[in-house]
Design a protein around this motif. Structure first.
Motif, PDB file in Angstrom:
ATOM      1  N   TYR A 159      22.082  70.111  77.823  1.00  0.00           N
ATOM      2  CA  TYR A 159      22.711  69.715  76.551  1.00  0.00           C
ATOM      3  C   TYR A 159      21.794  68.846  75.699  1.00  0.00           C
ATOM      4  O   TYR A 159      21.651  69.057  74.495  1.00  0.00           O
ATOM      5  CB  TYR A 159      24.038  68.985  76.808  1.00  0.00           C
ATOM      6  N   ILE A 160      21.179  67.855  76.321  1.00  0.00           N
ATOM      7  CA  ILE A 160      20.323  66.932  75.570  1.00  0.00           C
ATOM      8  C   ILE A 160      19.135  67.702  74.989  1.00  0.00           C
ATOM      9  O   ILE A 160      18.807  67.585  73.812  1.00  0.00           O
ATOM     10  CB  ILE A 160      19.842  65.786  76.479  1.00  0.00           C
ATOM     11  N   TYR A 161      18.551  68.538  75.836  1.00  0.00           N
ATOM     12  CA  TYR A 161      17.358  69.286  75.425  1.00  0.00           C
ATOM     13  C   TYR A 161      17.663  70.239  74.280  1.00  0.00           C
ATOM     14  O   TYR A 161      16.960  70.276  73.276  1.00  0.00           O
ATOM     15  CB  TYR A 161      16.836  70.058  76.634  1.00  0.00           C
ATOM     16  N   SER A 162      18.731  71.008  74.435  1.00  0.00           N
ATOM     17  CA  SER A 162      18.973  72.050  73.431  1.00  0.00           C
ATOM     18  C   SER A 162      19.633  71.509  72.173  1.00  0.00           C
ATOM     19  O   SER A 162      19.789  72.244  71.200  1.00  0.00           O
ATOM     20  CB  SER A 162      19.759  73.226  74.023  1.00  0.00           C
ATOM     21  N   THR A 163      20.004  70.237  72.157  1.00  0.00           N
ATOM     22  CA  THR A 163      20.431  69.648  70.881  1.00  0.00           C
ATOM     23  C   THR A 163      19.314  68.778  70.305  1.00  0.00           C
ATOM     24  O   THR A 163      19.553  67.961  69.420  1.00  0.00           O
ATOM     25  CB  THR A 163      21.706  68.787  71.033  1.00  0.00           C
ATOM     26  N   GLY A 164      18.114  68.972  70.801  1.00  0.00           N
ATOM     27  CA  GLY A 164      16.984  68.201  70.278  1.00  0.00           C
ATOM     28  C   GLY A 164      17.185  66.700  70.441  1.00  0.00           C
ATOM     29  O   GLY A 164      16.696  65.913  69.631  1.00  0.00           O
ATOM     30  N   GLY A 165      17.910  66.312  71.463  1.00  0.00           N
ATOM     31  CA  GLY A 165      18.092  64.891  71.750  1.00  0.00           C
ATOM     32  C   GLY A 165      19.143  64.203  70.895  1.00  0.00           C
ATOM     33  O   GLY A 165      19.319  62.990  70.966  1.00  0.00           O
ATOM     34  N   ARG A 166      19.870  64.976  70.092  1.00  0.00           N
ATOM     35  CA  ARG A 166      20.857  64.329  69.212  1.00  0.00           C
ATOM     36  C   ARG A 166      22.126  63.927  69.944  1.00  0.00           C
ATOM     37  O   ARG A 166      22.873  63.080  69.491  1.00  0.00           O
ATOM     38  CB  ARG A 166      21.196  65.235  68.026  1.00  0.00           C
ATOM     39  N   SER A 177      17.407  72.174  66.154  1.00  0.00           N
ATOM     40  CA  SER A 177      17.033  71.704  67.491  1.00  0.00           C
ATOM     41  C   SER A 177      15.559  71.991  67.767  1.00  0.00           C
ATOM     42  O   SER A 177      15.144  72.149  68.916  1.00  0.00           O
ATOM     43  CB  SER A 177      17.905  72.377  68.554  1.00  0.00           C
ATOM     44  N   LYS A 232      14.567  74.928  70.106  1.00  0.00           N
ATOM     45  CA  LYS A 232      14.945  74.976  71.526  1.00  0.00           C
ATOM     46  C   LYS A 232      16.307  75.617  71.725  1.00  0.00           C
ATOM     47  O   LYS A 232      16.668  75.983  72.852  1.00  0.00           O
ATOM     48  CB  LYS A 232      14.957  73.561  72.102  1.00  0.00           C
ATOM     49  N   ALA A 233      17.082  75.721  70.669  1.00  0.00           N
ATOM     50  CA  ALA A 233      18.438  76.250  70.791  1.00  0.00           C
ATOM     51  C   ALA A 233      18.507  77.706  70.312  1.00  0.00           C
ATOM     52  O   ALA A 233      18.967  78.583  71.025  1.00  0.00           O
ATOM     53  CB  ALA A 233      19.412  75.381  69.998  1.00  0.00           C
ATOM     54  N   THR A 257      23.862  73.928  67.150  1.00  0.00           N
ATOM     55  CA  THR A 257      24.596  72.674  67.277  1.00  0.00           C
ATOM     56  C   THR A 257      24.252  71.800  66.093  1.00  0.00           C
ATOM     57  O   THR A 257      23.078  71.649  65.763  1.00  0.00           O
ATOM     58  CB  THR A 257      24.175  71.931  68.568  1.00  0.00           C
ATOM     59  N   ASP A 262      12.742  65.228  74.940  1.00  0.00           N
ATOM     60  CA  ASP A 262      14.185  65.283  75.186  1.00  0.00           C
ATOM     61  C   ASP A 262      14.528  65.812  76.567  1.00  0.00           C
ATOM     62  O   ASP A 262      15.547  66.488  76.765  1.00  0.00           O
ATOM     63  CB  ASP A 262      14.900  66.119  74.101  1.00  0.00           C
TER      64      ASP A 262
END
Lengths: 346, 308
Positions: A101-108, B92, B95-96, B102, B306
């Motif tokens: 989750y953290i990774y694929s939301t770019g850390g947001r 993202s 990466k997404a 998101t 991240d």
């Protein structure tokens, strides 16, 4: 300093974090009931109320996703599984969702979720109440994985886990709940990702995982009487791993035995052994040796259980073999027997 | 009596979604978008009607078919194209991609390619609202196939037990990839929800943005008052499950089922309004695509951010 057992240390860390931070809550099957996960959640519902300490349906998958949803909204859930064997029903959430989750939301978005899982041997627990599965989770990027051995470590590491913005899986061997030692009363953190030398030594490094550190200490006492000096290294955090501490120890002793309380094949010991061979090959006096469960499902019957699990004897003999010593007669030694403390039913 | 201003607002956003996805179709052969895309063409009215019926601060958890919800929730178009292109300026950073859009800043909290996986996330988010005494709600969007997963059942049960403000929104296009409902479901969704004491409604007119909006407003009001609700909206997926083509030639469905829906589709029927709005929307898309084209590709340092 007062003494506290491992279960009490977990309870105290949870209580102190719930007092300090109203966003922390604890939940899971049986968490607020009289059995209270081996006493680790005892008294929390009385102190904090059913909104912050609650039971759940038998729905590991949804309850893990629920924890993720709460965590990305800024709450700090602690989800407890009475057996790791049950936690694997939540593998989709842990492996497909929580870990990335953290990774694929770019850390947001952050995922301050703690998942506690009880592991280990009991009293005829059979194939579905006895696993460890460390490497199933250390294999996955994005998860922190811890397996504290001592009461003071579990208090500090669980506190650090609750305060961490990454998901943390905490493995707790059920026999460790009875272990007692002096534990500071105030809240403190033992940083995740930092291992510990449980016992310094010169001749051989034993890297112990969870309960196997208890067996390693006993083995080290026996071997000390024969003039063999064993260094015990407890990684404490399996991911991210304090590789430097382990490698330094192996470079000093030149010998390493990995005592895992899990299956050997493709297990955490395989990862560790590979790293030691890759990075300390020239300093090794012998190949790394690995100890763990027999490669079978866990049998229920006592005689086979005793053959399935490694113990202090296994470690003593592995050290003797590695050092070219004759096998000692261990008949007079006092080995741990859980039957003295525990007669079931669970 | 139709509210003309609302209709035009919804129509504009729905048309933007369609034109964005038609642009994706046009760009796809260039291989600038190097990942699977699941187009929502035909289903725009659901995203637009639902998001307009929600408050901006309500949260949405969605699926791999979520370009529509991303845009309807107010996500930046340039950052979306940059994400589809896998560029550093993507929401993202690439990466997404399309399947995991998101945008928490506008309330799109996640989207998953594993069917039904975000359903319990909305339940957890709803708990955060209840704890804080907020009247915001969490919405989980899923297809009819997702209701076959155990986690749907588990989530309904727990939402009902906890009395948390979740709207379960089923976009029913009648298909799970290439499988029709009669081979998949032995239950009826409304009866299933009722077993948990959860109210539900099925809207057949999924092409009608105003009807979807009205149904969402009514459902959201119930949810805001603390009762989970299941809203099922019948819709139609014009394109193939994944990819940018049509799939009638495979023979698993006929175009007739889709044609009936198309005859009611305002983006087709109201051609005059579409034609009037198109130039402005195409310019908006041009700018977003240009932004993506100009954005640099990520490299090794970005791979390792991240993550623990």
């Amino acid at each position: 300093m007062r003494k506290l057992d491992y279960a009490g240390a977990i309870r105290e860390a949870t209580t102190q974090e719930m007092e300090r931070d109203p966003r922390v809550f604890v939940y899971g099957i049986g968490v607020p009931t009289w059995s209270s996960i081996f006493g680790t959640t005892k008294g929390l519902v009385e102190k904090f109320g059913p909104e912050r300490c609650f039971d759940t349906p038998i729905s590991e998958d949804a309850m893990t996703g629920f924890g993720l949803g709460a965590a990305i909204r800024g709450l700090r859930p602690i989800h407890v599984h009475i057996r790791v064997d049950f936690m694997i029903l939540a593998t989709n959430q842990l492996v497909n969702m929580v870990s990335n989750y953290i990774y694929s939301t770019g850390g947001r978005l952050k995922v301050p979720l703690v998942v506690r899982a009880v592991i280990g041997r009991g009293w005829g627990q059979g194939a579905q109440h006895s696993k460890s599965l460390f490497s199933n989770f250390t294999h996955i990027p994005g998860l922190k994985v811890i397996a504290p051995t001592t009461p003071s470590d579990v208090k500090g590491m669980l506190t650090a886990a609750i305060r961490d913005d990454n998901p943390v899986i905490c493995f707790e061997h059920r026999w460790l709940y009875w272990a007692e030692e002096e534990v500071p009363e105030e809240a403190y953190e033992v940083p995740l990702g930092v291992g510990r030398i449980l016992r310094p030594g010169r001749d051989v490094t034993v890297v112990g995982l969870s309960w196997m550190n208890v067996e390693a200490r006993l083995a080290a006492d026996i071997l000390a009487r024969r003039g063999v000096s064993v260094e015990i290294v407890d990684p404490r955090t399996l991911a991210p791993l304090d590789e430097g501490l382990i490698l330094d120890s192996v470079r000093r002793t030149g010998r390493c035995i990995i005592a895992d309380c899990d299956w050997v094949d493709s297990g955490f010991s395989a990862e560790l052994s590979a790293r030691i061979h890759e990075k300390c090959f020239g300093q090794l006096k012998a190949p790394v040796r690995r100890i763990g469960f027999a490669h079978t499902p866990c049998p229920t019957v006592r005689e086979l259980e005793n053959e399935f699990y490694p113990n202090a004897r296994t470690i003593v003999h592995a050290v003797e073999d590695m050092l070219g010593l004759e096998a000692a007669n261990l008949d007079g030694e006092d080995f741990f027997s859980h039957e003295r403390r525990f007669r079931g039913p669970f | 009596m139709k509210d003309e201003a609302t209709y035009r607002r919804l129509f504009r956003t729905a048309l933007l979604i369609r034109l964005v996805e038609e642009r994706i179709i046009a760009l796809y052969p260039s291989d600038r978008i190097q990942s699977p895309v699941h187009l929502s063409i035909g289903q725009e009215a659901v995203a637009v009607g639902v998001c307009d019926g929600l408050r901006p601060d309500d949260l949405v958890f969605a699926t791999y078919r979520s370009h529509g919800f991303y845009i309807a929730k107010g996500g930046r178009l340039d950052a979306m194209f940059a994400e589809l292109y896998g560029r550093t300026d993507g929401i993202s950073g690439g990466k997404a991609g399309s399947m995991h859009l998101t945008a928490p800043q506008v309330g799109l909290m996640g989207s998953s390619a594993v069917v039904a996986s975000t359903i319990p996330h909305a339940v957890g988010a709803a708990l955060s609202f209840k704890r804080r005494g907020s009247d915001r709600i969490a919405v989980t969007v899923f297809g009819d196939g997702a209701t076959e997963e155990g986690v749907y059942h588990e989530s309904l049960n727990f939402a009902a037990l906890m009395e948390v403000p979740v709207l379960f929104l089923c976009e029913d296009n009648g298909l799970a990839v290439h499988s029709h409902r009669p081979v998949r479901q032995a239950y009826r969704l409304a009866e299933h929800a009722a077993a948990f004491g959860i109210g539900s409604r099925r809207l057949e007119e999924g092409w009608d943005m105003l009807a979807v909006r009205e149904a969402t407003l009514q459902a959201a009001a119930k949810v805001r008052a603390g009762a989970p609700f299941v809203l099922e909206i019948a819709t139609s997926r014009y394109k193939e499950h994944v990819g940018v083509g049509e799939d009638f030639h495979f023979g698993y469905r006929t175009s007739a089922s889709v044609d009936a829906f198309k005859r009611r589709d305002p983006l087709i029927v109201d051609a005059a309004l579409a034609k009037a709005l198109e130039p402005e929307l195409e310019r908006e898309i041009d700018a977003a695509v240009a932004f993506a084209e100009a954005s640099p590709a990520p490299g090794r340092p970005e791979l390792l951010t991240d993550i623990i």
